[in-house]
Scaffold this motif. Structure first.
Motif, PDB file in Angstrom:
ATOM      1  N   CYS A  94     -89.129-114.353 -21.901  1.00 17.16           N
ATOM      2  CA  CYS A  94     -90.483-114.362 -22.155  1.00 17.16           C
ATOM      3  C   CYS A  94     -91.326-114.728 -23.446  1.00 17.16           C
ATOM      4  O   CYS A  94     -92.042-115.308 -23.673  1.00 17.16           O
ATOM      5  N   ALA A 100     -93.639-117.720 -24.527  1.00 15.13           N
ATOM      6  CA  ALA A 100     -94.849-117.363 -25.005  1.00 15.13           C
ATOM      7  C   ALA A 100     -94.888-118.276 -26.367  1.00 15.13           C
ATOM      8  O   ALA A 100     -95.848-118.872 -26.841  1.00 15.13           O
ATOM      9  N   ALA A 143     -99.177-113.356 -22.005  1.00 14.45           N
ATOM     10  CA  ALA A 143     -98.471-114.222 -23.160  1.00 14.45           C
ATOM     11  C   ALA A 143     -98.103-115.319 -22.782  1.00 14.45           C
ATOM     12  O   ALA A 143     -98.124-116.491 -23.623  1.00 14.45           O
ATOM     13  N   ILE A 144     -97.541-115.703 -21.459  1.00 10.55           N
ATOM     14  CA  ILE A 144     -96.956-116.939 -21.411  1.00 10.55           C
ATOM     15  C   ILE A 144     -98.037-117.879 -20.658  1.00 10.55           C
ATOM     16  O   ILE A 144     -97.804-119.103 -20.903  1.00 10.55           O
TER      17      ILE A 144
END
Length: 528
Positions: free
Chosen positions: A84, A88, A126-127
């Motif tokens: 992740c 991001a 965030a992504i």
């Protein structure tokens, strides 16, 4: 060059995760639990669960599942976190690349990876910046290289779907940016109107989905931690939230270094090269996100940190919009790399020190949890010496991941999760709207549980033992103790109410509130 810089930044960024057993990310354990539950449901073991395949905000789960498959119980959560973080970080570097900003600026802006969204475990958000970067780049391409309006429709629909899967907040941000571009730059108006129309079905679906999952028991209402607009002159709002991760001098010093980077670039900008000029498009994006941070409520409904989560993105857009300092390219790369490496090195040191101090004896207490026990996790400390938002409220979710414990509350009870529990909740009547203070605990509420993982000061642990003599210490020491109930009563049957999203030890929305709040107020149910 860009690929090499991104790879280097990614290798540096993973260092803190590799050095700790329990990364200080609030929702990491329950989100990893969703990945495990998804695999169990697909394998036929999750008969009481259903998968919300078409719901929004799900882009992080494939990465979390890959992490769990590759790492298992020992490394699954951390490997999912690493994937992740890489995605991001890719969003930051993609935004720089699509707007023609130099790779050294992207490297300097990489510090915003360690923002409040990451520490909160808001992985989808965030992504989702990656999807927003693609949408913003398409709007900029309409200005630079106009195409026939109908040719942009398939790309707009595909990006709308990606925004839907990423996070609804980024979908709304993309729509707001499109409207802003229509107002300030009338060229390619027809194409941008078509792009906005391509978002319309997803916006309608978002409204329908929100109304479908809305539940008065889960609403946290509207919260304004500080007055709108006045936040712009409130250093207590701006400075802590521009990064929003760790306490101390690291973040202010890093922001000062980035301000010097931007100031030097603005003072000696070179108009001859595109990278030596200010990017008006990125400046507009930064101003739009900053405006959202200044006027939106702190939390709304089930969405925590609604305003503050935009500040890191507004700041990184400002860094990317400014030209780099007037140095040779290698010197700029070395300077940006040194800044990012120093930031990550200090972050890694803080993570390891915090784990040694705040999680001492946690592993011993966790190892004492018997399989299949009904476990309640309580965090009576609520604050961290090292982090602005403590990750300890959700650490008991590792008992479900690694010890197969049954929790009083799981993310399968959140209507926005990927895997949802069917039917009535298994919560044994625990009221998640109460303040989590020792004096508020009642024996009748504790009796259904077989074990209690309690995070509290030693004096509070001793007081708990005096107030509830039937509970016995089973494992742990210091601030982390596992208590055992030798004679639990049967939990109430179906029909008990679902826990409310007001607990500051089990729900990220409540846990992410300001640590300066004196109490955690119970959630009031709406009248029907």
């Amino acid at each position: 060059m860009r690929q090499a810089v991104f790879a280097l930044a990614a290798l540096v960024a993973i260092a803190p995760v590799l050095l700790v057993r329990r990364p200080p990310v609030l929702d990491l354990a329950p989100q990893a639990g969703q990945a495990r539950l998804l695999l169990e449901t697909l394998g036929g073991d999750g008969s009481g669960s259903e998968i919300a395949w078409l719901a929004p905000n799900k882009i992080a789960y494939p990465l979390l599942v890959l992490g769990w498959l590759g790492g298992g119980e020992a490394w699954g959560a951390r490997l999912g976190l690493l994937l992740c973080m890489a995605a991001a970080l890719g969003g930051i570097h993609l935004l720089a690349a699509r707007f023609g900003r130099p790779p050294e600026s992207a490297l300097a802006a990489s510090v915003f990876l360690f923002s409040s969204a990451l520490y909160g475990g808001f992985f989808n958000f965030a992504i989702g910046g990656l999807a927003f970067a693609l949408w913003a780049a398409e709007l900029e391409r309409d200005e630079r290289a106009p195409v026939r309006a109908w040719r942009s429709a398939p790309v707009a629909l595909a990006l709308g779907a990606l925004l839907w899967v990423s996070h609804l907040l980024w979908l709304l941000a993309a729509a707001a940016l499109t409207v802003l571009e229509l107002l300030v730059r009338p060229a390619a108006r027809r194409t941008r109107l078509l792009r906005l129309a391509a978002l319309a079905p997803f916006l309608v679906a978002a409204a329908v989905w929100q109304a479908t999952v809305a539940d008065p028991q889960w609403r946290t209402g509207v919260t304004y931690r500080s007055p709108p607009l006045l936040r712009a002159v409130d250093p207590d709002f701006l400075l802590p939230e521009l990064l929003g991760g760790v306490r101390g001098a690291l973040e202010p010093a890093t922001l000062a270094a980035l301000a010097a980077w931007c100031g030097a670039g603005l003072a000696w900008r070179r108009a001859a090269a595109p990278a030596g000029r200010v990017s008006p498009a990125l400046a507009r994006i930064g101003l739009l996100l900053a405006a959202a941070a200044l006027v939106l409520p702190t939390s709304f409904g089930q969405t925590a940190q609604l305003a503050t989560r935009w500040l890191p993105w507004a700041a990184l857009c400002a860094v990317l919009a400014c030209p780099p300092p007037p140095l040779a390219r290698r010197a700029r790369l070395a300077l940006a790399g040194a800044l990012f490496a120093a930031f990550v090195a200090v972050t890694a040191a803080i993570w390891t020190r915090a784990e040694r101090d705040e999680l001492a004896h946690f592993e011993t207490a966790l190892a004492g949890v018997p399989p299949s026990t009904l476990l309640l996790g309580l965090d009576l400390e609520r604050e961290s010496r090292w982090f602005r938002r403590a990750a300890t409220p959700n650490l008991h979710h590792y008992a479900a991941l690694e010890r197969d414990a049954r929790l009083a509350f799981g993310f399968d009870q959140l209507p926005s999760s990927l895997v949802l529990r069917r039917g009535a909740s298994e919560d044994p009547g625990w009221d998640y709207g109460r303040p989590t203070y020792l004096f508020s605990l009642r024996g009748a509420r504790l009796r259904p549980f077989q074990h209690l993982l309690l995070h509290a000061r030693p004096a509070a642990q001793a007081e708990f033992g005096e107030r509830f003599p039937r509970w016995r210490r089973r494992a742990g020491a210091g601030h982390w103790l596992l208590w055992e109930n030798p004679s639990p009563v049967d939990a109430p049957g179906p029909g008990r109410r679902r826990p409310q999203l007001g607990s500051d030890e089990n729900a990220s929305a409540a846990a992410s509130r300001s640590s300066t709040e004196a109490t955690v107020r119970p959630v009031r149910r709406s009248k029907r």
